[in-house]
Design a protein around this motif. Sequence first.
Motif, PDB file in Angstrom:
ATOM      1  N   MET A   1      25.710 -22.495 -22.979  1.00 35.62           N
ATOM      2  CA  MET A   1      25.132 -22.202 -21.659  1.00 35.62           C
ATOM      3  C   MET A   1      25.648 -23.218 -20.633  1.00 35.62           C
ATOM      4  O   MET A   1      25.694 -24.420 -20.908  1.00 35.62           O
ATOM      5  CB  MET A   1      23.606 -22.242 -21.731  1.00 35.62           C
ATOM      6  N   ILE A   2      26.045 -22.736 -19.467  1.00 35.68           N
ATOM      7  CA  ILE A   2      26.591 -23.602 -18.429  1.00 35.68           C
ATOM      8  C   ILE A   2      25.450 -24.313 -17.708  1.00 35.68           C
ATOM      9  O   ILE A   2      24.579 -23.654 -17.124  1.00 35.68           O
ATOM     10  CB  ILE A   2      27.416 -22.782 -17.419  1.00 35.68           C
ATOM     11  N   PRO A   3      25.431 -25.640 -17.696  1.00 34.23           N
ATOM     12  CA  PRO A   3      24.353 -26.370 -17.013  1.00 34.23           C
ATOM     13  C   PRO A   3      24.385 -26.132 -15.507  1.00 34.23           C
ATOM     14  O   PRO A   3      25.433 -25.855 -14.916  1.00 34.23           O
ATOM     15  CB  PRO A   3      24.653 -27.841 -17.341  1.00 34.23           C
ATOM     16  N   ALA A   4      23.235 -26.284 -14.881  1.00 30.52           N
ATOM     17  CA  ALA A   4      23.118 -26.039 -13.441  1.00 30.52           C
ATOM     18  C   ALA A   4      24.031 -26.952 -12.639  1.00 30.52           C
ATOM     19  O   ALA A   4      24.666 -26.518 -11.660  1.00 30.52           O
ATOM     20  CB  ALA A   4      21.666 -26.214 -13.004  1.00 30.52           C
ATOM     21  N   ASP A   5      24.138 -28.225 -13.017  1.00 30.00           N
ATOM     22  CA  ASP A   5      24.982 -29.160 -12.267  1.00 30.00           C
ATOM     23  C   ASP A   5      26.453 -28.747 -12.310  1.00 30.00           C
ATOM     24  O   ASP A   5      27.175 -28.862 -11.321  1.00 30.00           O
ATOM     25  CB  ASP A   5      24.822 -30.578 -12.831  1.00 30.00           C
ATOM     26  N   THR A   6      26.894 -28.270 -13.475  1.00 28.31           N
ATOM     27  CA  THR A   6      28.284 -27.817 -13.600  1.00 28.31           C
ATOM     28  C   THR A   6      28.517 -26.559 -12.778  1.00 28.31           C
ATOM     29  O   THR A   6      29.519 -26.431 -12.073  1.00 28.31           O
ATOM     30  CB  THR A   6      28.618 -27.543 -15.076  1.00 28.31           C
ATOM     31  N   LEU A   7      27.584 -25.632 -12.846  1.00 28.19           N
ATOM     32  CA  LEU A   7      27.709 -24.381 -12.097  1.00 28.19           C
ATOM     33  C   LEU A   7      27.768 -24.627 -10.599  1.00 28.19           C
ATOM     34  O   LEU A   7      28.458 -23.909  -9.868  1.00 28.19           O
ATOM     35  CB  LEU A   7      26.536 -23.448 -12.434  1.00 28.19           C
ATOM     36  N   GLY A   8      27.054 -25.635 -10.132  1.00 30.80           N
ATOM     37  CA  GLY A   8      26.964 -25.892  -8.699  1.00 30.80           C
ATOM     38  C   GLY A   8      28.174 -26.549  -8.087  1.00 30.80           C
ATOM     39  O   GLY A   8      28.273 -26.656  -6.854  1.00 30.80           O
ATOM     40  N   ARG A   9      29.142 -26.979  -8.902  1.00 29.95           N
ATOM     41  CA  ARG A   9      30.340 -27.622  -8.364  1.00 29.95           C
ATOM     42  C   ARG A   9      31.259 -26.606  -7.684  1.00 29.95           C
ATOM     43  O   ARG A   9      31.349 -25.457  -8.115  1.00 29.95           O
ATOM     44  CB  ARG A   9      31.100 -28.329  -9.487  1.00 29.95           C
ATOM     45  N   PHE A  10      31.962 -27.065  -6.660  1.00 36.58           N
ATOM     46  CA  PHE A  10      32.905 -26.182  -5.971  1.00 36.58           C
ATOM     47  C   PHE A  10      33.982 -25.672  -6.916  1.00 36.58           C
ATOM     48  O   PHE A  10      34.426 -24.527  -6.810  1.00 36.58           O
ATOM     49  CB  PHE A  10      33.541 -26.916  -4.789  1.00 36.58           C
ATOM     50  N   THR A  11      34.413 -26.521  -7.848  1.00 35.76           N
ATOM     51  CA  THR A  11      35.462 -26.106  -8.781  1.00 35.76           C
ATOM     52  C   THR A  11      35.013 -24.937  -9.655  1.00 35.76           C
ATOM     53  O   THR A  11      35.840 -24.127 -10.085  1.00 35.76           O
ATOM     54  CB  THR A  11      35.883 -27.285  -9.671  1.00 35.76           C
ATOM     55  N   SER A  12      33.715 -24.838  -9.926  1.00 34.40           N
ATOM     56  CA  SER A  12      33.206 -23.708 -10.711  1.00 34.40           C
ATOM     57  C   SER A  12      33.197 -22.427  -9.896  1.00 34.40           C
ATOM     58  O   SER A  12      33.429 -21.337 -10.416  1.00 34.40           O
ATOM     59  CB  SER A  12      31.791 -24.007 -11.224  1.00 34.40           C
ATOM     60  N   ALA A  13      32.930 -22.567  -8.598  1.00 31.22           N
ATOM     61  CA  ALA A  13      32.882 -21.381  -7.721  1.00 31.22           C
ATOM     62  C   ALA A  13      34.261 -20.951  -7.251  1.00 31.22           C
ATOM     63  O   ALA A  13      34.460 -19.794  -6.867  1.00 31.22           O
ATOM     64  CB  ALA A  13      31.999 -21.677  -6.505  1.00 31.22           C
ATOM     65  N   LEU A  14      35.236 -21.879  -7.284  1.00 27.65           N
ATOM     66  CA  LEU A  14      36.548 -21.637  -6.675  1.00 27.65           C
ATOM     67  C   LEU A  14      37.240 -20.354  -7.141  1.00 27.65           C
ATOM     68  O   LEU A  14      37.808 -19.628  -6.305  1.00 27.65           O
ATOM     69  CB  LEU A  14      37.456 -22.838  -6.932  1.00 27.65           C
ATOM     70  N   PRO A  15      37.241 -19.996  -8.441  1.00 27.93           N
ATOM     71  CA  PRO A  15      37.941 -18.767  -8.841  1.00 27.93           C
ATOM     72  C   PRO A  15      37.440 -17.509  -8.141  1.00 27.93           C
ATOM     73  O   PRO A  15      38.220 -16.575  -7.930  1.00 27.93           O
ATOM     74  CB  PRO A  15      37.693 -18.698 -10.353  1.00 27.93           C
ATOM     75  N   PHE A  16      36.175 -17.489  -7.751  1.00 24.92           N
ATOM     76  CA  PHE A  16      35.641 -16.309  -7.074  1.00 24.92           C
ATOM     77  C   PHE A  16      36.207 -16.163  -5.664  1.00 24.92           C
ATOM     78  O   PHE A  16      36.163 -15.079  -5.087  1.00 24.92           O
ATOM     79  CB  PHE A  16      34.111 -16.363  -7.036  1.00 24.92           C
ATOM     80  N   PHE A  17      36.752 -17.244  -5.112  1.00 30.23           N
ATOM     81  CA  PHE A  17      37.348 -17.199  -3.775  1.00 30.23           C
ATOM     82  C   PHE A  17      38.751 -16.594  -3.795  1.00 30.23           C
ATOM     83  O   PHE A  17      39.370 -16.450  -2.743  1.00 30.23           O
ATOM     84  CB  PHE A  17      37.384 -18.598  -3.162  1.00 30.23           C
ATOM     85  N   LEU A  18      39.251 -16.224  -4.982  1.00 34.84           N
ATOM     86  CA  LEU A  18      40.567 -15.598  -5.055  1.00 34.84           C
ATOM     87  C   LEU A  18      40.631 -14.288  -4.277  1.00 34.84           C
ATOM     88  O   LEU A  18      41.704 -13.844  -3.882  1.00 34.84           O
ATOM     89  CB  LEU A  18      40.950 -15.348  -6.519  1.00 34.84           C
ATOM     90  N   SER A  19      39.487 -13.660  -4.058  1.00 33.82           N
ATOM     91  CA  SER A  19      39.468 -12.412  -3.286  1.00 33.82           C
ATOM     92  C   SER A  19      40.024 -12.615  -1.878  1.00 33.82           C
ATOM     93  O   SER A  19      40.570 -11.680  -1.276  1.00 33.82           O
ATOM     94  CB  SER A  19      38.043 -11.866  -3.210  1.00 33.82           C
ATOM     95  N   PHE A  20      39.931 -13.833  -1.352  1.00 29.29           N
ATOM     96  CA  PHE A  20      40.427 -14.102   0.002  1.00 29.29           C
ATOM     97  C   PHE A  20      41.945 -14.004   0.086  1.00 29.29           C
ATOM     98  O   PHE A  20      42.492 -13.922   1.186  1.00 29.29           O
ATOM     99  CB  PHE A  20      39.949 -15.478   0.479  1.00 29.29           C
ATOM    100  N   THR A  21      42.630 -14.030  -1.057  1.00 24.06           N
ATOM    101  CA  THR A  21      44.090 -13.907  -1.033  1.00 24.06           C
ATOM    102  C   THR A  21      44.534 -12.520  -0.564  1.00 24.06           C
ATOM    103  O   THR A  21      45.698 -12.344  -0.173  1.00 24.06           O
ATOM    104  CB  THR A  21      44.694 -14.178  -2.418  1.00 24.06           C
ATOM    105  N   LEU A  22      43.638 -11.542  -0.597  1.00 31.07           N
ATOM    106  CA  LEU A  22      44.012 -10.198  -0.150  1.00 31.07           C
ATOM    107  C   LEU A  22      44.277 -10.163   1.356  1.00 31.07           C
ATOM    108  O   LEU A  22      45.056  -9.321   1.827  1.00 31.07           O
ATOM    109  CB  LEU A  22      42.911  -9.194  -0.508  1.00 31.07           C
ATOM    110  N   VAL A  23      43.662 -11.068   2.104  1.00 26.19           N
ATOM    111  CA  VAL A  23      43.827 -11.060   3.562  1.00 26.19           C
ATOM    112  C   VAL A  23      45.269 -11.367   3.962  1.00 26.19           C
ATOM    113  O   VAL A  23      45.882 -10.589   4.708  1.00 26.19           O
ATOM    114  CB  VAL A  23      42.829 -12.031   4.228  1.00 26.19           C
ATOM    115  N   PRO A  24      45.886 -12.475   3.511  1.00 21.92           N
ATOM    116  CA  PRO A  24      47.306 -12.696   3.879  1.00 21.92           C
ATOM    117  C   PRO A  24      48.242 -11.634   3.316  1.00 21.92           C
ATOM    118  O   PRO A  24      49.294 -11.365   3.919  1.00 21.92           O
ATOM    119  CB  PRO A  24      47.612 -14.086   3.292  1.00 21.92           C
TER     120      PRO A  24
END
Length: 377
Positions: A1-24
């Motif tokens: 199970m992923i701990p809350a502190d690990t989940l809350g890091r920007f590096t954990s959320a970063l892969p979900f921001f790949l959707s923004f690559t569709l704009v360029p």
Amino acid sequence: MIPADTLGRFTSALPFFLSFTLVPLLWTGALLGGWWIVLTPLCTWYLFSAIDVLVGLNKENADPQTGEEHLGWYKALTQVWVPVQMVTLFGLITYVSGAAHLGGLERLGIFFGVGVMSGTVGIVYAHELMHQKTARERWLGDILMAMVLYSHFRSEHLLVHHRYVGTPRDAVTARYNEGFHRFYPRVLRESLLSSFQAEKDMLARRGRSWRDRSNPFWRYWGLQLAMLALAFSLGGWVGLGLFVVQAGVAIWQLEVVNYVEHYGLTRKHLGDGKYEHVLPRHSWNAAHRATNWLMINLQRHSDHHYKPDRRFPLLQTYSEQEAPQLPFGYPLMGLSAMVPPLWRRVMNPKVRAWRKRYYPEIEDWSDYNKGRTPLPR
């Protein structure tokens, strides 16, 4: 199970921001024309699916009790997308409508790609937002849905689909052996009617007419009219036409996903219009890592039906023993649905195995296949 502190890091959320690559990618196609216009659909449908093969499945779960204070990056992702999509959509309408280097087919191709973006990302993010409790997030979800002229999806999804999934009252549950090309016109018609009826009935229980200002359809219609007017003001009739094209593509993308999510998975009729409760077995899931980044864990669909307002990073994945699994992520499965013989060859044996596993006592499935079981009370 992923701990809350690990989940809350920007590096954990970063892969979900790949959707923004569709704009360029969209702007590259608009600026260069030619074959560059196919970058967005190729990336959305194939690149993320190829990455799935490379990085494998993700069967890790976050702690579902993780507090909101650890989810700031994930909430920002869906909310920031709204102005990003709006600027991209209407900026491209302005530019493409007057771009002399682009031919008619190139313009249509670019806005086919815009529709892929606003359907695969925009509607999925709107879905996340409309399930939340804050008025701000629901409004943002409504703005995204108005950009694709499908605002009634919120009423249909919240008031009809989640309540009646897997029964004949839910237009979105695709029937066994029902090809997508038969499902699509049916769901377009029935979901519009059922969503309006659901809001009308809810108002009637409070002694109000459907014309009451609290009916969200007034908001839906107002927002959609504003989007159409803005498209026309920026790009004239060409801009308006391109706006409608991307909306049509986005709606198609949404309903392809709806088709995949529950194909052939019906809840057992218990008699007298009563059905069993929704269980993890009533949704198709995919633990594929990259396409879940793109679609913010929508493929963890069983848990979404169990806990509809659970934010996407906290959605749980289920084992094959608990919930049915797809061989590929939603994008590739959606493409296979465009070829009904291929779809049936892949999925019908899976549905039959599912039926044998969970409902061995049911010998005749003909009423379920045709949606002829009694309507739920």
